[in-house]
Structures are given as C-alpha cells and as structure tokens.
Design a protein around this motif. Structure first.
Motif, PDB file in Angstrom:
ATOM      1  N   ARG A 289       0.788  -1.378   0.006  1.00  0.00           N
ATOM      2  CA  ARG A 289      -0.165   0.266   0.411  1.00  0.00           C
ATOM      3  C   ARG A 289       1.089   1.661   0.701  1.00  0.00           C
ATOM      4  N   CYS A 293      -1.280   3.375  -5.063  1.00  0.00           N
ATOM      5  CA  CYS A 293      -1.674   3.211  -6.577  1.00  0.00           C
ATOM      6  C   CYS A 293      -1.307   3.342  -8.202  1.00  0.00           C
ATOM      7  N   GLU A 294      -1.026   4.323  -7.800  1.00  0.00           N
ATOM      8  CA  GLU A 294      -0.503   5.211  -9.115  1.00  0.00           C
ATOM      9  C   GLU A 294       1.063   4.376  -9.454  1.00  0.00           C
ATOM     10  N   LYS A 297       0.335   1.154 -10.130  1.00  0.00           N
ATOM     11  CA  LYS A 297       0.549   0.050 -11.258  1.00  0.00           C
ATOM     12  C   LYS A 297       1.371   0.532 -12.304  1.00  0.00           C
ATOM     13  N   ILE A 322      -9.770  -3.771  -4.756  1.00  0.00           N
ATOM     14  CA  ILE A 322      -8.288  -3.497  -4.324  1.00  0.00           C
ATOM     15  C   ILE A 322      -7.620  -3.122  -4.898  1.00  0.00           C
ATOM     16  N   SER A 325      -7.310  -3.167  -8.892  1.00  0.00           N
ATOM     17  CA  SER A 325      -6.964  -1.687  -9.071  1.00  0.00           C
ATOM     18  C   SER A 325      -5.734  -1.423  -8.952  1.00  0.00           C
ATOM     19  N   TRP A 326      -4.724  -1.962  -8.066  1.00  0.00           N
ATOM     20  CA  TRP A 326      -3.376  -1.760  -8.212  1.00  0.00           C
ATOM     21  C   TRP A 326      -2.510  -2.326  -9.717  1.00  0.00           C
ATOM     22  N   GLU A 459     -11.477   1.881   1.513  1.00  0.00           N
ATOM     23  CA  GLU A 459     -10.236   1.364   0.994  1.00  0.00           C
ATOM     24  C   GLU A 459     -10.890   1.178  -0.531  1.00  0.00           C
ATOM     25  N   ASP A 465      -6.471   6.383  -1.634  1.00  0.00           N
ATOM     26  CA  ASP A 465      -5.820   4.963  -2.246  1.00  0.00           C
ATOM     27  C   ASP A 465      -5.236   4.093  -1.416  1.00  0.00           C
ATOM     28  N   SER A 466      -5.311   4.271  -0.105  1.00  0.00           N
ATOM     29  CA  SER A 466      -4.680   3.471   0.735  1.00  0.00           C
ATOM     30  C   SER A 466      -5.535   4.007   2.438  1.00  0.00           C
ATOM     31  N   LYS A 484      -6.366  10.410  -2.341  1.00  0.00           N
ATOM     32  CA  LYS A 484      -6.092  10.546  -4.410  1.00  0.00           C
ATOM     33  C   LYS A 484      -6.454  11.752  -4.486  1.00  0.00           C
TER      34      LYS A 484
END
Length: 1093
Positions: A289, A293-294, A297, A322, A325-326, A459, A465-466, A484
């Motif tokens: 975490r 997220c960015e 990815k 979640i 989404s990662w 989440e 984001d986390s 975010k």
C-alpha cells in the motif's frame, strides 16, 4: 536436513554466481558476494565462534546488526557452529530487546561494529556484559554475565524438566513422541512475538519446523538460479527466514537494501524493479500500500514488471476490488495470499488468486480465501468448546508432526502439537475465509465490529488511495486516509454512510501522506495514534468567530452526539438546563463531546469533562467562554495578579534557585524495611515497619483489620436512593458566633511550574521524625520531594508527561510509585528521585496507586481499562485485569476480607482478589465513577456522577444509596471511629452522613467540591475533630466534623482540585496557580492570640 545444508548443496553447484547483493540506493554500484565468498565468510565466522565461545547446554547466539552485505554470511556462520541465531533489532525499544535477551538467557551476542556504541548505551543500565570483547572483522563478540537471580538459562532448566519428564513417564509409560530442544542441531533461530496482545513470547524454531516452508515455496514459486528475491522483512520477523533460504537454497540472488531505502516508496520501487529486476516479493499488504496506487500500476504491477511472484501475508489480505485496482493492464504477476503465525514459524496456508478473477472486469464482492495447508502443516478450525468446525465460525489452530516450536520455557513439545492462533475464520463449503484477529474485534454502540471491515470498505472508495483504522483510546474510531487528488472529507464520510452500518461509521477522519509501518511491515497503530494526537493539537485555536457561533456549534454537537432529532428548519434550541447525562449521554459520548469541542476550539479546556458530566449546557458554554474569550469582557483573576513581598516567598522563590536537602529516609536493600508512616488524602494512614506510631493527630482508617461483612442487627437503613431530607445546613461565610476562631497562616509555598491537581503524600520516617517529606507531582511533568517543615526541595524528577496521580510508598519505604499521562507507572527511589523502574500501560494513568502491606504488591488502574498488580522488586506485572471501562479513580485495598476495589468510567464497581486478579463480584452503578472507593471494617462506599453515594457490604450487597444535589467526584472520607462519612458534591455542598446512611449535616461552600475531605484531630482546641475540605474556586474550609460549623476559611490564588492532607498542625495542598502550599493551623484564644494546634 538443516538450513545450512540446503545452502551448501546449492552453493556447490553455483559457486561463482551472485548470492547476495546490497544496494544502498545512493547511485553507487551495489556490493555483491558470490556463493563462494558467502561460504568463505561464514566458515571464518564459525571457526572464530568455536574458538572463543564456551558453549554449555543450548547453543544460542544473539545477532545485533542492521541489514548489510554480510548479514546472510553471519547467519550462516552461526548456524554452522552449530548454534541458533537470535536476531536483535537495533531500532527496537531497548526495553523490548532487553526483555528478549534476558528471557533467552543469551550468553553471547555478536554486535556489528558500527552498532557497538548503540548496543552499549542502550543496555548498560540493565546488562552487565564483558566490555573486553573479542573482535572479528566487522563484528564484536560480547559475552554477557548474568546474576544468578536475573535469568535462568535453558541449560539450568534441564534438571527441572528432567524431573518433570521422569514423573510423567512413570504415570504414562506410552508417552507421546516429542521434540526435545536439547537434541543436537535442533534449533535454527530464536524470535519473539510482537507483544501487541500481551507480553512478547519467546519462540524457538527447530530446523524441522521451517524446512517444509522453504522446500514448498521453492516449488510453489518455481524458483531458479535466475531469480532475484528481495529481503523485505527484518530478521526479527520470521518471513525473513523464508526469503533468505528460499533464495540461497536455489542458487538465486538475495537483494538487501538499508532501512532508509525501505521507507521511501519511490526510491524502493526504483531499486527493486528498475535497477535489480526483482522477480519474487514476499511482504505485508501495508508494504504494498505504501507504494500508492499510481506507482503500483506503473512500476510494481505494470504490464512489463519483472515481478513474477507477489506473496502477501502477515495482515488481512486486501479485497479483490482493491487488488485489481493496483494492477496495470496486462500485468502477469502471480499473486498469492499466504497465512501463518510466528508460534508455528513461518507460513501455514497459501492460495493463488486465479488469473481469470484478476483479469475479469466483473467486480468480485467475495473475500479471498486462506486456501490450502503448506507442506507438513495441519489446519483445524475449532469452536469455543474445542470441537471441530466444518461449517460456520471458529478459531484457527495450526500444527503438524514436525511443525512445532518451543514457546518461552518449553523444553519438550509433543509432535503434532496444535497452537491457537487468535484468528477467527468462517468455513464455507470447505473453504476458509479470514474474519479478523481476536484483538481487532471491538464492541461499539452495543454491537460487535471488525476494524478490518471498516478499512476494507473505505479502501474501495474511488477517492481513497490507502487507509487504516484505529480504535483510539478504546473510545473513538479513527479513519486515516492517504488520498487521491481532490479528496473532500465530507464526501468520504457521506460515501461511507452508504456502505457501513451506523455503529461502524468513523468518529473522525485524518488525511495523511503515507501509512506508517512497523519494522515487520505491518501497520504501526501506535504511530497512527500519535499522528491523531498531533492532528488534534495542530488544529488552529479558536476557529469560531464569536460567542453566538460557539453557542450554535455547541448546540449542534450536543444534538448530534446524543442523536437528538435535528431539523435544519427547526430553530428550537437545546434547553439551557439540559444535562448531558440526563439526556442519554454516557462516559463514552461525553469523551466524544469533549474531543469535538476541543477540536473546534483548538485547545484543551481544563475541567470541561467534569462540566459536561455534571452541569447543564449553559454552564458548559460559560466554562468554554472563560477559556476561549479570555480577552473579551472577562475580569482578571485577582489572585494571579496579587503582588507578594519578598519576605513572603519560600526559599526557592527568594533565591531564584531550588533549595535542596538531603533525604531523611535512608535507602536500604529492598528486603529491609524502613519504619514509617504514610499519610494521604481522605485521612488514609499506613504504618509500616516495626515503628507502629499512631499519633493523636490522625487515626488509621482503611487498613484496620476487618472481621465482619454483615449488616448489624437492628440497623435502620434508609430506602435505596433516599433523597436528603431538609438537613441541618451550615452556611458559608464567617465562623459562627461563640465558636473558637482558627487562623490559617502560610508556612511555605513551592513552585512546580504548572497546575497541581495531584494530592500530597506525606511520609514520616522513624529515623528522623522531625524531617518529614511531602511527595507530589504536577502538570509540568515534575515529581517533587519537599521537606514538610521548611519547604526546601529534597529532589525533583522530570517524568514523561503531566502528573495527576497521587503517589504511594512501597512496603520497604525505598520507593515512591506514581502514574503519568504518558501511560507509564514510575517507581522512583524515595531518597533521591532516581528512576528505578517504569512499567508501561496502554493509556494515561490518572489513578493513584495502592500498596498491599501484606505482600508489597502495588495496584494501579489505567485509562486502558486494566488494573495492574506490580511487583516492584522483581520489576514485573504479576497480573492485569480488564475492568470493562477506563479507570480514573484509585484502587482501594481491604485487608479483611482481602479485596481490592476498583471503579470504572463505565460505572462498574469491582471487588478483585488481590493475589490472583480474579473478580469476586461487581456492581453496575449505571453512570461513570470518578470517585475512588473507600472501605472500612464493614462497608465499601463510593460516589457517582449521578449524585449518589452508595454503600455496599464486602460481599457486594448494596446497603443504602443516598443522593446529593449534584455529581459526586469527591471520594468519601470515613471518620476514625467509622461513625461518619464525609464527601463533597458539585452542588457546592459538603455532606456528613452516618454509617447507616442518614444525613448528619451539610455545609454550603461557594463552588463545586471536587477534592476529598480530610478529618483530623485538634489537640489544642478541646480535642475536637475537624474537617478540611477545598472547593474548586480556591477556598479551603475548616469545619467541626460533628456539627458542620465553620471554624475558618482560607482563599488560595487559583482553583483547587487537589485534596488536603494534615499532619500535626500543618496542612498541605496543591493549587492550579502552580504552587504547593503548606499552611500552619493555629487556634485563637479569648485574647485573639494564636497557638499551634
């Protein structure tokens, strides 16, 4: 087969391949070792240890170092001795590592040279080690010398264990096969659990227990010599063993980075995936975490990521929503959920998330299962009766024939032993789903709640984001969010309301830049709580722009916290006389309201909680106004601006420097007892040692041997909750005509730097009775010892936070014990103030300790809802008991029957067995108990914020209950003859009632009475008994105890919450103007001459 044999086998095939790589992330080339170098370094260390170590019994060697290129060779060198390695984290609290070293009884510790000074400075006060240590390259070998009574190493326990084994074998000739810790090459490493759910446990792990993990993961992850594995876990976390030996037993490369790189997500991602192309990563969900997220990815789980295998464990697995989404589009990383506990080191179950689920656009609501047992592991789910659960909810138990470890002092363990995990799961159609840890289950608003549910729902919101969730002070549910772009707090709360039941909605939300984590890669809850405290303290002061806005905000908070209907179009206000507790409030909601008000104002407001619990909303408002709008239309307190002549000042003030005296109480060995008397609030007296001096000025109260708990025959008792009927009332003001005058004259005062809310402890030593000491603490964090007669300071000690707890003395007289707001209970040497020991609780300690003169144990309550029994001489907690609510009041001890009485802010009065910590009986008073219980030969009495004073027998039967006109925070004071009970109330009255519950008199003061009265003898004035009591407006009242007639009144230049204590003709009390005061009590004659009492 052992771990080192696995490495030797791989190394023989890949001698010239890179085995270890250390990258400091500083744009310099990494340092690398081949397998040949790795073995050479390890062998040299093994030979060095065999030369310099005199092993006896179990072979265990501590390893104190930071991550580096030599770490694997050091571990391998210890294993080749053969010995077990016991990692010690230089960054862990010294108290924890000291506990580990002592508990293990380590004879030798290998210390990295760079860390040698830190090791010595962190442990010099508790360890007596050989400073003439032997060096080997970058290591120092320290030999530890223990006193016989400090530790019992495993070899010393062998004889005891052999006797037990012999006795057991006689009773059971067919003894179950077991694993013996004394078998040669049995142990691989020694760890300790985190201690988050209690005292850390020592876990000794055999090679036979961990080898199946290493072998299974090599196959499961298809590890080859081409792989690069990252050492994500610290040595003190057992997944590190899997990371190291899965890599080194496969001919692969192990990548190590310093801690400084691990805490920088972008730097770590660059080193792992750009520089070294890591292929296998095992870590906690929190570690992942932190990348955000960015970054996940674009780098970690991108389409072209080098990462083949991602195994997440150690915490609840993230939801599939979640997880998906990662992942970047086209990512092919295989993702595993792994589960295990340190007590059955390391992993027990695994589940690979199917690719079709990861790649499916369909949203999956179902949680991720734990999967199948790993090689050699047995998994069972049992209910509370220990029966197997094939469908439904239960607790996980783990084990296996060789999957066993030795916990704490265990020398042998039956093969196949199953260990309880404390983790709860649901079994559904043969699949096991994680519900949460036992200690992550809380009860809120009467309903059970799993904190991980709140985190999971939050989440999954697009704006988050986390995140993490904590149960702050066991009272407030706090959501921490890494956001975010464009996150609005109100929007998040509204979204959560759509997905969570009311009892699961957070009380507050805090935006943070990144999640803090422990050295094990898990969420650092302690750090989050500190962040929340900083968040509260950082709120701008006085965010409101006028008294009308304050009134409107207070009305809104009052209604919302009490769940009163609030229609925006309804202008109906809360009535001015609305009392919080009478409107559906309780201690939890009152604390909530306090926090919200202080958050709104931007500062703490002394005395506000008491106002909320006892006063109508208008008085609460006025109390806040006094703090917030001090510059507007408020009169200056004349007491603070009074100028004093230099001649009136105490020795400290006159010189500008503290005046120090030598202590009158000699320090002796703890087995010896100083003869002394200890005197504290409420006329409590304790006589210790051979000197049984009981002067005429005070009489023993609580500690009189008690022989009967029955209600005397013919006792006429009032009906429960009887209202006080038109009692004789003495009015405040001047002493009545015909009453002999009394004069109170300041003897000395001593500055503490901040408010003094604690009450004094007076200790009179037999060796020098003329030199008596006052012990008291203040909000300035200072604990002071002051000479009673002169006011000169004997010593002063700075503690970790403010002090409201009053002190108690140890049985031997050598120590003073006091609680502190930082959650510590300090044990100080009474003659010097030197810190002897500090015991850690989980929350503020406002409760004053009580000492058992029969055993020497000290009992103290904490806001963490526990009462603790402490052995000062062994420096250990004998037992702790969760009491079902925070403890503000102080424990009270009865010797006959031998009971400890404790009271909570949830309204529970408990009688506890002082020896075992078991509950004898408990009674719910329904409202918070700030008053401390007081006992006499037949009864136990306590006041309540609902205005009642209740009386119970020692067997828990309620005898009577009377009501004052306001909340009772004052603790009862029982007369020496046990005929009267004195107490104060927020209705501004002092009360005296009989032991039968009938009112004798009541006296009206000029403000609330928070402090505890003190009854004492007046030898010079007709041998009468007098009563000293203080009201919060700073007035000290001296009354005749039999009639309630006023004898004298004295006004201090500040509020008073401290309780008075009297010895001979001197009265000691603390004041909120930062001073401790000593007053001479003087009796006037017909010629207006004054004499000492």
């Amino acid at each position: 087969m052992t771990l080192q044999e696995l490495v030797h086998h791989a190394a023989s095939m890949y001698l010239d391949r890179k085995a270890v790589c250390f990258d400091e992330g500083n744009n310099q080339p990494p340092v690398c070792y081949t397998y040949k170098t790795l073995l050479s370094e390890a062998t040299q260390l093994s030979n060095f240890l065999l030369t310099h170590c005199d092993f006896g019994g179990i072979r265990e060697i501590g390893l104190y170092c930071q991550p580096g290129i030599n770490l694997p060779s050091w571990i391998l060198g210890i294993l080749q001795v053969p010995a077990a390695y016991a990692p010690i984290d230089p960054d862990s609290p010294p108290s924890l590592s000291t506990h580990f070293i002592k508990k293990c009884g380590l004879k030798y510790v290998l210390v990295e040279k760079k860390q040698a000074n830190k090791f010595k400075s962190s442990h010099e006060t508790v360890l007596n080690y050989d400073t003439v240590s032997v060096e080997h390259k970058d290591l120092v070998l320290c030999r530890l010398h223990w006193e016989n009574d400090e530790v019992m190493v495993l070899s010393d326990r062998e004889e005891i264990n052999d006797r037990k084994t012999s006795m057991n074998s006689e009773n059971n000739s067919k003894q179950k096969p077991h694993m013996d810790i004394r078998q040669e090459c049995c142990l691989a490493y020694v760890l300790h659990t985190s201690g988050t759910t209690g005292t850390p446990k020592i876990v000794r792990v055999p090679h036979a227990c961990i080898l199946p993990n290493v072998q299974h993961f090599r196959l499961l992850f298809d590890i080859t010599q081409e792989d690069v594995l990252f050492l994500a876990s610290p040595l003190t976390f057992d997944p590190s063993v899997v990371e190291i030996f899965v890599s080194l037993s496969s001919g692969a490369c192990l990548l190590i980075v310093p801690t400084s790189v691990k805490v920088l997500p972008s730097k770590l991602a660059d080193v792992l995936f750009s520089c070294h192309r890591v292929t296998v990563l095992q870590g906690t969900p929190t570690l992942l975490r932190r990348f955000g997220c960015e970054l996940l990815k674009s780098t970690v789980l991108s389409e072209h990521s080098s990462l083949r295998v991602l195994a997440l464990g150690g915490e609840a697995f993230p939801s599939l929503t979640i997880l998906k989404s990662w992942r970047g589009k086209g990512n092919k990383t295989r993702i595993f959920n792994i589960y295990g506990i340190t007590e059955v080191s390391s992993w027990a179950m695994f589940y690979r998330i199917p690719d079709e689920i990861l790649n499916s656009p369909v949203k999956h609501e179902s949680p991720v299962q734990l999967g199948s047992p790993l090689l050699g592991t047995v998994v069972e789910v049992r209910d509370t009766n220990g029966s197997p659960v094939h469908e439904g909810t239960g607790q996980v138990f783990l084990g296996g024939e060789n999957r066993v470890c030795f916990l704490d002092d265990e020398m042998t363990v039956p093969l196949g032993t199953m260990r309880a995990t404390g983790d709860f799961v649901t079994v559904n159609d043969g699949e096991i789903f994680f519900l949460g840890r036992k200690d992550s289950q809380i009860k809120r608003h009467g309903k059970r709640l799993n904190l991980e549910l709140v985190q999971q729902v939050a989440e999954e919101l697009d704006q988050v984001d986390s995140c993490a969730v904590t149960w702050y002070n066991q009272e407030k549910l706090i959501l921490f969010v890494v956001s975010k772009v464009g996150l609005v707090k109100d929007h998040i709360i509204k979204e959560l309301q759509k997905h969570l039941p009311t009892h699961a909605l957070p009380d507050d939300m805090v935006l943070i830049d990144t999640l803090p984590f422990t050295c094990h890669g898990k969420i650092n809850v302690s750090e989050l709580n500190k962040m929340y405290l900083d968040y509260i303290n950082s709120q701008p002061r006085n965010k409101i722009h006028g008294k009308e806005e304050l009134w409107g905000n207070l009305q809104h908070l009052w209604k919302s916290i009490l769940s009163l209907p609030e229609n925006p179009e309804d202008t109906l206000e809360v009535p001015d006389d609305s009392v919080f507790l009478d409107s559906g409030g309780d201690s939890l909601k009152s604390t909530w309201l306090l926090n919200e008000i202080e958050k709104l104002i931007g500062t703490s407001i002394p005395g506000l909680l008491e106002r909320i619990l006892s006063s109508p909303i208008l008085e609460v408002y006025n109390h806040i106004v006094q703090t917030v709008f001090t510059h507007e239309d408020l009169k200056v307190n004349r007491g603070y601006t009074t100028k004093r002549k230099l001649s009136d000042m105490d020795p400290e003030e006159a010189s500008g420097k503290p005046a120090h005296l030598e202590s009158a109480l000699p320090f002796t060995h703890h087995s010896e007892m100083n003869a002394l008397i200890a005197l504290s609030r409420g006329s409590q007296i304790l006589s210790l040692g051979s000197w049984r001096l009981l002067t005429e000025s005070v009489c023993p109260l609580d500690l009189i041997p008690q022989t009967s708990t029955q209600v005397p025959k013919g006792l006429s008792l009032p009906a429960p909750d009887e209202k006080l009927k038109k009692p004789p009332v003495s009015q405040e003001g001047k002493p009545e005509v015909g009453v002999k005058a009394m004069v109170l004259r300041e003897r000395w005062r001593s500055d503490t730097g901040k408010c003094v809310d604690a009450s004094p402890l007076i200790v009179i030593a037999a060796v020098n009775r003329s030199s008596t000491t006052v012990y008291i603490g203040s909000h300035s964090h200072r604990m002071k010892a002051v000479d009673l007669y002169s006011g000169k300071m004997r010593w002063e000690q700075l503690l970790g936070d403010r002090i409201e707890s009053s002190a108690c003395v140890s049985k031997c007289g050598n120590f003073i014990v006091v609680g502190c707001y930082n959650g510590l209970v300090y044990v100080l040497k009474s003659n010097s103030g030197e810190k002897y020991w500090a015991f850690t609780t989980e929350d503020a300690v406002k409760s004053s300790p009580a000492m058992d003169p029969t055993t020497g144990l000290v009992y103290v309550g904490s806001h963490d809802q526990h009462v603790y029994a402490l052995d000062l001489y062994e420096k250990k907690c004998v037992w702790k008991l969760k009491c079902g609510g925070a403890l503000f009041s102080s424990p009270c001890l009865s010797l006959s029957p031998h009971h400890l009485y404790c009271a909570t802010l949830q309204g529970l009065l408990l009688a506890v067995n002082p020896a075992t910590g078991s509950v004898v009986w408990k009674h719910s008073c329904g409202k918070p108990l700030f008053s401390s219980p007081r006992c006499c030969q037949q009864y136990i009495c306590i006041g309540c914020v609902d205005g009642s004073l209740c009386c119970f027998t020692h067997s828990g039967e309620q005898v009577w209950c009377i009501s004052a006109g306001g909340p009772v925070f004052s603790s009862p004071c029982i007369s020496a003859a046990e005929q009267e009970i004195f107490f104060g109330s927020h209705d501004c009255f002092l009360y005296c009632c009989s032991m039968e519950g009938h009112l004798r008199w009541k006296f009206e003061t000029t403000a609330r009475v928070y402090a505890t009265p003190f009854a004492f003898s007046n030898r010079s004035c007709s041998s009468e008994t007098l009563l000293a009591a203080a009201s919060t407006d700073g007035k000290l009242w001296i009354l005749e105890s039999q009639s309630g007639k006023l004898r004298s009144v004295y006004e201090f230049p500040g509020e008073v919450f401290s309780s008075p204590v009297v010895w001979e003709s001197m009265l000691i009390i603390g004041c909120r103007n930062n001073y401790i005061y000593c007053l001479d009590l003087l009796c006037g004659d017909k010629n207006n001459q004054v004499h000492s009492l």
